[in-house]
Design an enzyme around this catalytic site. Structure first.
Site, mmCIF file in Angstrom:
data_model
loop_
_atom_site.group_PDB
_atom_site.id
_atom_site.type_symbol
_atom_site.label_atom_id
_atom_site.label_comp_id
_atom_site.label_asym_id
_atom_site.label_seq_id
_atom_site.Cartn_x
_atom_site.Cartn_y
_atom_site.Cartn_z
ATOM 1 N N PHE A 139 0.817 -1.213 0.000
ATOM 2 C CA PHE A 139 0.000 0.000 0.000
ATOM 3 C C PHE A 139 0.850 1.262 0.000
ATOM 4 C CE2 PHE A 139 -3.052 -3.066 1.271
ATOM 5 C CZ PHE A 139 -4.275 -2.569 0.870
ATOM 6 N N GLN A 173 -0.937 -7.106 10.558
ATOM 7 C CA GLN A 173 -1.460 -5.864 9.982
ATOM 8 C C GLN A 173 -2.065 -6.155 8.610
ATOM 9 O OE1 GLN A 173 2.665 -4.022 10.675
ATOM 10 N NE2 GLN A 173 1.337 -2.242 10.721
ATOM 11 N N ASP A 190 -5.227 -10.047 4.189
ATOM 12 C CA ASP A 190 -5.453 -10.989 3.095
ATOM 13 C C ASP A 190 -5.813 -12.402 3.535
ATOM 14 O OD1 ASP A 190 -2.872 -12.004 3.910
ATOM 15 O OD2 ASP A 190 -1.964 -10.411 2.712
ATOM 16 N N HIS A 198 -6.076 -4.957 11.516
ATOM 17 C CA HIS A 198 -6.635 -4.127 10.442
ATOM 18 C C HIS A 198 -7.823 -4.804 9.757
ATOM 19 C CE1 HIS A 198 -2.649 -1.654 9.997
ATOM 20 N NE2 HIS A 198 -3.356 -1.320 11.051
ATOM 21 N N CYS A 220 -27.329 -6.191 3.840
ATOM 22 C CA CYS A 220 -27.390 -7.389 4.678
ATOM 23 C C CYS A 220 -28.692 -8.140 4.423
ATOM 24 C CB CYS A 220 -27.297 -6.961 6.136
ATOM 25 S SG CYS A 220 -27.452 -8.309 7.316
ATOM 26 N N SER A 228 7.719 -5.702 8.660
ATOM 27 C CA SER A 228 7.116 -4.406 8.966
ATOM 28 C C SER A 228 8.221 -3.386 9.213
ATOM 29 C CB SER A 228 6.226 -4.520 10.207
ATOM 30 O OG SER A 228 5.832 -3.231 10.642
ATOM 31 N N SER A 229 7.990 -2.165 8.732
ATOM 32 C CA SER A 229 8.987 -1.121 8.957
ATOM 33 C C SER A 229 8.903 -0.603 10.392
ATOM 34 C CB SER A 229 8.759 0.032 7.980
ATOM 35 O OG SER A 229 7.457 0.552 8.203
#
Ligand code: ZN
Length: 253
Positions: A36, A103, A106, A121, A154, A195-196
């Protein structure tokens, strides 16, 4: 890859009573899923404002039209778990990983066999009802959107469905965040992978762990925001380092 360091990190994991892990985008990109935030990441092609919670509330039709396009771009290919996902599932199955926070949205950790990852997330393979809060599988809903049901609603209560992911402008889910934090406080070894470690609040999780005495093991291509705190700082491909660590932990090699 330094064999001695791999062996030492594996020993720290083997000797720990509790081990936790956090995974970020680097674990997904190794499966070919676009990033992203990187320089040529998804948000250079799409306008983040289109995926803001305000936009969803004000214009659910437009939001869902754009969302479907994004979904095809992100997950249109047939993505499968990679060696890093599998190594983490292997560690868990062998009793050497007690909790995994991700995080990523998928669902590849579950596909690899991780039992109940804490998804801070959300998960793009589900949708959530904004009325009754029920969760549904996303694919059939995406199909309905493609067939013209925009926005999808829904079948139980008639309210609008929302992707079960944290949109811009939304709080992280409280329950998941609390679970992730208590896991961090209570662990002897903490693996931060792909992850950074610069985006809060995820970056604070390994920091909490390190401050509470955990051995911090970082695996990421580049230097991270917490590299200075890490006992082990592997700047290498997650799909090479993690299987090597898992192998050394499980088989003692
Ligand atoms: Zn509902």
């Amino acid at each position: 890859m330094n064999e001695q360091e791999i062996a030492a990190a594996a020993e720290a994991i083997r000797e720990a009573d509790t081990v936790a892990a956090l995974t970020g985008a680097g674990v997904s990109t190794a499966s070919g899923i676009p990033d992203f935030r990187s320089e040529d990441g998804i948000w250079t092609e799409y306008d983040p404002n289109d995926f803001h919670i305000r936009r969803f509330r004000a214009d659910p039709e437009g939001f869902w039209d754009d969302r479907i396009e994004l979904v095809e771009d992100l997950f249109g290919g047939n993505f499968e778990p990679n060696a890093a996902h599998e190594a983490l599932a292997e560690l868990e199955a062998a009793g050497h990983l007690d909790g995994l926070v991700t995080q990523n949205v998928d669902g590849l950790h579950q596909q690899a066999g991780t039992e109940e990852p804490i998804e801070i997330h959300g998960n793009g393979q589900r949708v959530a009802c904004t009325g009754c809060n029920r969760r549904f599988e996303a694919d059939p809903v995406f199909e309905r959107v493609r067939e013209g049901e925009v926005p999808p609603t829904c079948e139980q209560c008639g309210e609008v469905l929302k992707p079960d992911v944290v949109l811009f402008g939304e709080q992280l889910p409280k329950h998941e965040l609390l679970s992730a934090q208590s896991l961090s406080k209570d662990t002897d070894a903490y693996l931060a992978v792909g992850s950074s470690l610069t985006v809060e609040p995820a970056a604070s999780l390994p920091r909490i762990a390190a401050k509470n005495g955990a051995t911090l093991i970082i695996v990421n291509l580049d230097s991270t925001g917490l590299s200075g705190l890490a006992e082990f700082d592997f700047r290498a491909d997650v799909t090479e380092v993690l299987p090597a660590i898992a192998d050394a932990v499980v088989n003692g090699t």
